[in-house]
Design an enzyme around this catalytic site. Structure first.
Site, PDB file in Angstrom:
ATOM      1  N   GLN A 100      18.565   9.120 -16.311  1.00 13.18           N
ATOM      2  CA  GLN A 100      17.834   7.884 -16.593  1.00 13.18           C
ATOM      3  C   GLN A 100      17.217   7.329 -15.313  1.00 13.18           C
ATOM      4  O   GLN A 100      16.514   6.321 -15.357  1.00 13.18           O
ATOM      5  CB  GLN A 100      18.791   6.844 -17.177  1.00 13.18           C
ATOM      6  CG  GLN A 100      19.373   7.228 -18.522  1.00 13.18           C
ATOM      7  CD  GLN A 100      20.526   6.323 -18.916  1.00 13.18           C
ATOM      8  OE1 GLN A 100      21.639   6.420 -18.406  1.00 13.18           O
ATOM      9  NE2 GLN A 100      20.267   5.418 -19.826  1.00 13.18           N
ATOM     10  N   ASN A 101      17.503   7.959 -14.189  1.00 11.63           N
ATOM     11  CA  ASN A 101      17.032   7.439 -12.900  1.00 11.63           C
ATOM     12  C   ASN A 101      15.624   7.927 -12.590  1.00 11.63           C
ATOM     13  O   ASN A 101      15.242   9.027 -12.978  1.00 11.63           O
ATOM     14  CB  ASN A 101      17.986   7.868 -11.784  1.00 11.63           C
ATOM     15  CG  ASN A 101      19.397   7.344 -12.021  1.00 11.63           C
ATOM     16  OD1 ASN A 101      19.568   6.316 -12.673  1.00 11.63           O
ATOM     17  ND2 ASN A 101      20.387   8.051 -11.514  1.00 11.63           N
ATOM     18  N   HIS A 118      13.177   8.587 -17.880  1.00 12.67           N
ATOM     19  CA  HIS A 118      12.406   7.387 -17.530  1.00 12.67           C
ATOM     20  C   HIS A 118      11.323   7.663 -16.491  1.00 12.67           C
ATOM     21  O   HIS A 118      10.807   6.730 -15.880  1.00 12.67           O
ATOM     22  CB  HIS A 118      13.346   6.288 -17.032  1.00 12.67           C
ATOM     23  CG  HIS A 118      14.278   5.773 -18.090  1.00 12.67           C
ATOM     24  ND1 HIS A 118      15.398   5.030 -17.829  1.00 12.67           N
ATOM     25  CD2 HIS A 118      14.252   5.920 -19.446  1.00 12.67           C
ATOM     26  CE1 HIS A 118      16.013   4.725 -18.968  1.00 12.67           C
ATOM     27  NE2 HIS A 118      15.350   5.264 -19.963  1.00 12.67           N
ATOM     28  N   CYS A 129      -7.947   8.673 -17.403  1.00 10.89           N
ATOM     29  CA  CYS A 129      -8.122  10.118 -17.603  1.00 10.89           C
ATOM     30  C   CYS A 129      -6.806  10.892 -17.462  1.00 10.89           C
ATOM     31  O   CYS A 129      -6.791  12.106 -17.643  1.00 10.89           O
ATOM     32  CB  CYS A 129      -9.178  10.676 -16.652  1.00 10.89           C
ATOM     33  SG  CYS A 129      -8.653  10.786 -14.931  1.00 10.89           S
ATOM     34  N   SER A 189      26.220   2.992 -18.208  1.00  8.26           N
ATOM     35  CA  SER A 189      27.059   2.128 -19.028  1.00  8.26           C
ATOM     36  C   SER A 189      26.998   2.502 -20.500  1.00  8.26           C
ATOM     37  O   SER A 189      27.776   2.020 -21.306  1.00  8.26           O
ATOM     38  CB  SER A 189      26.600   0.686 -18.858  1.00  8.26           C
ATOM     39  OG  SER A 189      25.240   0.579 -19.229  1.00  8.26           O
ATOM     40  N   ASN A 213      32.823   6.642 -14.405  1.00  5.20           N
ATOM     41  CA  ASN A 213      32.194   5.354 -14.123  1.00  5.20           C
ATOM     42  C   ASN A 213      33.149   4.506 -13.287  1.00  5.20           C
ATOM     43  O   ASN A 213      34.347   4.758 -13.262  1.00  5.20           O
ATOM     44  CB  ASN A 213      31.849   4.622 -15.437  1.00  5.20           C
ATOM     45  CG  ASN A 213      30.444   4.945 -15.937  1.00  5.20           C
ATOM     46  OD1 ASN A 213      29.484   4.902 -15.169  1.00  5.20           O
ATOM     47  ND2 ASN A 213      30.330   5.285 -17.206  1.00  5.20           N
ATOM     48  N   GLU A 215      33.908   1.515 -13.907  1.00  8.49           N
ATOM     49  CA  GLU A 215      34.715   0.700 -14.814  1.00  8.49           C
ATOM     50  C   GLU A 215      34.553   1.255 -16.233  1.00  8.49           C
ATOM     51  O   GLU A 215      33.673   2.074 -16.479  1.00  8.49           O
ATOM     52  CB  GLU A 215      34.294  -0.769 -14.756  1.00  8.49           C
ATOM     53  CG  GLU A 215      32.821  -0.972 -14.973  1.00  8.49           C
ATOM     54  CD  GLU A 215      32.347  -2.384 -14.576  1.00  8.49           C
ATOM     55  OE1 GLU A 215      31.332  -2.804 -15.124  1.00  8.49           O
ATOM     56  OE2 GLU A 215      33.015  -3.027 -13.740  1.00  8.49           O
TER      57      GLU A 215
HETATM   58 ZN    ZN Z   1      -9.037   8.836 -13.876  1.00 12.34          ZN
END
Ligand code: ZN
Length: 253
Positions: A100-101, A118, A129, A189, A213, A215
């Site tokens: 997810q980083n 992500h 474009c 999490s 983790n 926690e």
């Molecule tokens: Zn462009």
């Protein structure tokens, strides 16, 4: 906390491993969450800048923030957890790393095949474009960068609030989760869907799900085992268990 005997035996024998990482693994390298109370950007919440409308309204401001973040990243290094995951990729026959980083630390740590849910802050593209650009920042006049071929605005290649995850990337991650023997959930999490569904997909297909983790999380009651501690300590221990039963020299660089 230490890994259970059952966990060690799965680490030793797993032929197919799927990993999901999140902000916790980067935090151990010193990557800030950009939700701090101090500093230049404290008056903005990330969701106020990391969305398409904010970008269209004020691209210079959004690029100023990303330029700041990119500069922060120059001083940050992959930690032992990133390095251990890169080595796992070399010794496990079927290995999938989903993150997810956006900080590129897995690649800098040596991982080659990374499914980025992500996006990646190092990449950018033209919104008109879609021409890709590398290493783009705010220009010297403080203006957002423009496309060299069509003059359109260039945006960071990251998934902003309100945008969908890249479908194919997510599907590849879900397929890896469904076929793995061992699923590692590291530094996340587990509250952000659909990424949080990956460990549950793995569990429902019979995989052993091991969470690391600092926690307990919302997913802890639904995984096979939770190890509370630093990924930078525990992931290298996991790698050591994997190496116990795997020959050295295979897939060497
Ligand atoms: Zn462009």
């Amino acid at each position: 906390m230490t890994i259970s005997a059952k966990g060690i035996s799965v680490l030793e024998s797993a032929a197919s491993v799927c990993v999901l990482t999140g902000a916790g693994i980067s935090a151990e390298s010193g990557v800030p969450t950009f939700r701090g109370k101090e500093g230049l950007w404290s008056k903005f919440k990330p969701e106020e800048l990391a969305n398409f409308r904010a970008f269209i309204n004020n691209p210079d401001l959004v690029w100023e923030w990303y330029t700041y973040r990119k500069n922060v990243m120059k001083d940050v290094k992959p930690n032992p957890a990133h390095l251990a995951l890169a080595e796992m990729e070399r010794i496990v026959e079927d290995f999938t790393l989903v993150t997810q980083n956006v900080d590129n630390l897995h690649q800098r740590g040596g991982s080659r095949n990374v499914y980025e849910l992500h996006g990646n802050i190092e990449r950018s593209y033209c919104i008109d474009c879609r021409r890709p650009e590398q290493n783009v920042m705010l220009d010297e006049q403080g203006k957002a960068p423009r496309c060299k071929s069509c003059g359109g605005l260039i945006r960071p290649d990251v998934v902003w609030f309100g945008e969908l995850l890249p479908y194919e990337t997510f599907q590849m991650g879900a397929a890896a989760a469904a076929r793995c023997d061992l699923f590692l959930l590291i530094g996340t999490s587990g509250i952000v869907y659909p990424a949080a569904s990956l460990p549950l997909v793995a569990r429902d297909h019979g995989a052993y799900v091991l969470e690391v983790n600092q926690e307990y999380t919302d997913l802890s009651s639904r995984v096979s085992e939770t190890i509370v501690g630093k990924a930078g300590v525990i992931v290298p221990e996991m790698l050591a268990s994997m190496k116990n039963t795997r020959k050295r020299g295979t897939n060497s660089e």
